[in-house]
Design a protein around this motif. Structure first.
Motif, PDB file in Angstrom:
ATOM      1  N   UNK A  52      -1.140   9.956   7.907  1.00  0.00           N
ATOM      2  CA  UNK A  52      -2.636  10.353   8.019  1.00  0.00           C
ATOM      3  C   UNK A  52      -2.619  11.902   8.456  1.00  0.00           C
ATOM      4  N   UNK A  53      -3.655  12.563   7.900  1.00  0.00           N
ATOM      5  CA  UNK A  53      -4.005  13.790   8.542  1.00  0.00           C
ATOM      6  C   UNK A  53      -4.210  13.878  10.052  1.00  0.00           C
ATOM      7  N   UNK A  54      -3.742  14.632  10.653  1.00  0.00           N
ATOM      8  CA  UNK A  54      -3.826  14.583  12.110  1.00  0.00           C
ATOM      9  C   UNK A  54      -4.307  15.662  13.016  1.00  0.00           C
ATOM     10  N   UNK A  55      -4.057  16.932  12.315  1.00  0.00           N
ATOM     11  CA  UNK A  55      -4.130  18.403  12.866  1.00  0.00           C
ATOM     12  C   UNK A  55      -5.002  19.075  11.820  1.00  0.00           C
ATOM     13  N   UNK A  56      -5.157  20.365  12.378  1.00  0.00           N
ATOM     14  CA  UNK A  56      -5.937  21.442  11.702  1.00  0.00           C
ATOM     15  C   UNK A  56      -5.150  21.851  10.398  1.00  0.00           C
ATOM     16  N   UNK A  57      -3.945  21.896  10.336  1.00  0.00           N
ATOM     17  CA  UNK A  57      -3.309  22.323   9.263  1.00  0.00           C
ATOM     18  C   UNK A  57      -1.896  21.440   9.005  1.00  0.00           C
ATOM     19  N   UNK A  58      -1.859  21.477   7.785  1.00  0.00           N
ATOM     20  CA  UNK A  58      -0.489  20.722   7.130  1.00  0.00           C
ATOM     21  C   UNK A  58       0.156  21.611   6.155  1.00  0.00           C
ATOM     22  N   UNK A  59       1.255  21.787   6.253  1.00  0.00           N
ATOM     23  CA  UNK A  59       2.256  22.441   5.448  1.00  0.00           C
ATOM     24  C   UNK A  59       3.369  21.517   5.049  1.00  0.00           C
ATOM     25  N   UNK A  60       3.555  21.729   3.593  1.00  0.00           N
ATOM     26  CA  UNK A  60       4.258  20.726   2.626  1.00  0.00           C
ATOM     27  C   UNK A  60       5.511  21.511   2.286  1.00  0.00           C
ATOM     28  N   UNK A  71       3.408  24.689   0.607  1.00  0.00           N
ATOM     29  CA  UNK A  71       2.034  24.292   0.349  1.00  0.00           C
ATOM     30  C   UNK A  71       1.408  24.325   1.608  1.00  0.00           C
ATOM     31  N   UNK A  72       0.261  25.051   1.870  1.00  0.00           N
ATOM     32  CA  UNK A  72      -0.561  24.621   3.233  1.00  0.00           C
ATOM     33  C   UNK A  72      -1.926  23.980   2.748  1.00  0.00           C
ATOM     34  N   UNK A  73      -2.209  22.774   3.382  1.00  0.00           N
ATOM     35  CA  UNK A  73      -3.348  22.127   2.824  1.00  0.00           C
ATOM     36  C   UNK A  73      -4.399  22.013   4.028  1.00  0.00           C
TER      37      UNK A  73
END
Length: 383
Positions: free
Chosen positions: A309-317, A381-383
């Protein structure tokens, strides 16, 4: 974002793509939805992030090329399981009873008088066997194989299953009365009926061949709704003509198998129900959207399952090669920018791996470029 349809897809998927451009004419799409379209010559544009097949097999997709470019290929295992299971149950009866031949013969009586008497006189030619109490071997106990095994138990058959890669999920699904064996030869030597539910791999190609047929019981019925190349056609034809096989029933006809003694060809109807098409379309659409929006991977054939699950301000894949020290290099870059990693998941599948980083700050463009520059990184990728 743009999603290209390369085949007609059940409209149940339409709601999944609200807010997307979802059409047969999308140009440079980020995602592709398809069923049977042959993609091997299709250009893989740089924008393309994922391909989702509304079905299980992916032999129509250039999986290796996609993997090298960091393009995730999804399928929908289990979504069509009930449809295929029901067809296999029908084929068990077709294998035991000479229903097809009998029905064809009755049609030849058109125009004759005394049809009822002719039927009574000639019906003994079509005597068959019941499936009650017979031994069924199920090779492959995934979603479909497990469903077939369970249903056959309820029909009064004695069922033995073989699957060296049996998952915990599938194991929980299987009726406790299904006997499990680690010896594939036990299936061939002891069963009256055998049904195939394994993927086509170098190891399973030609699984049913002259050697395995030789150890089968006389009059065995073999059912193949998995892949045509799991059997050696000529070996099956010879066994069917000699009576070693009383029936070979396949959902994968070809020129060699047509109009052969004791062989019943069905025109690839396994998943051809509106219910199965709806299930596959919905599942494929949900997986594709979850990846495009959240970076989560579920049911990919070329990259590992990585989802959180998303938990922070930024996600990098990050798609990367499965090589030593690459993870420490990526994390070192993040740390050098004084960015805290809140959560992370990294997993590999063969030579390739996938990383999700949830960060407490949005990384800068130069930071992402540093990660892209790490040897072995395929896509960021940054989401």
């Amino acid at each position: 974002m743009k999603i290209l349809k390369l085949n007609a897809i059940s409209p149940i998927a339409d709601d999944t793509f609200k807010g997307y451009e979802y059409s047969e004419s999308a140009v440079n799409p980020e995602g592709i939805m398809l069923r049977s379209y042959a993609m091997h010559d299709y250009p893989l544009n740089d924008n393309l992030l994922a391909v989702a097949r509304a079905g299980a097999g992916v032999n129509n997709i250039p999986v290796e090329k996609c993997t090298e470019k960091g393009i995730v290929v999804f399928n929908t295992p289990g979504a069509n399981a009930n449809a295929v299971k029901e067809l296999v149950l029908c084929e068990l009866f077709l294998g035991g009873r000479k229903i097809v031949e009998a029905a064809d013969w009755v049609q030849t009586l058109q125009g004759q008088t005394g049809v009822a008497k002719l039927v009574e006189k000639e019906k003994s030619k079509f005597v068959g066997q019941e499936i009650l109490g017979k031994r069924l071997g199920v090779i492959g106990l995934g979603a479909i194989g497990a469903a077939v095994a369970n249903a056959a138990i309820e029909l009064g058959m004695n069922v033995v299953g073989y699957d060296p890669f049996l998952s915990v999920k599938s194991a929980w699904m299987i009726n406790h009365r299904v006997e499990l064996t680690a010896n594939l030869n036990e299936i061939f030597t002891s069963c009256d009926f055998i049904t195939l539910h394994v993927p086509l791999t170098p190891e399973t190609k030609g699984l049913v061949n002259q050697k395995t047929l030789a150890i089968c019981k006389e009059g065995v019925v073999i059912i193949n709704n998995a892949r045509g190349d799991l059997v050696v056609d000529q070996d099956v034809i010879e066994a069917a003509e000699s009576g070693k096989i009383s029936r070979y029933i396949t959902d994968f006809p070809n020129e060699t198998l047509l109009n052969r003694k004791n062989i019943i060809c069905i025109p690839h109807l396994g998943a051809s129900t509106p219910e199965a098409e709806d299930n596959c379309a919905y599942m494929a659409g949900k997986q594709l959207v979850d990846y495009l929006e959240n970076g989560n991977i579920t049911n990919s054939v070329n990259y590992p399952t990585v989802a959180m699950p998303r938990s922070s301000v930024a996600r990098v894949c990050v798609h990367h090669m499965n090589v030593k020290e690459i993870l420490s290099k990526i994390l070192g870059i993040v740390a050098s920018q004084s960015i805290n990693v809140a959560h992370m998941q990294d997993s590999s599948k063969g030579d390739y791996a996938y990383l999700i980083l949830d960060l407490d700050e949005i990384p800068s463009g130069p930071t992402l470029e540093l990660i892209r520059g790490v040897e072995g990184v395929l896509r960021v990728r940054m989401l």
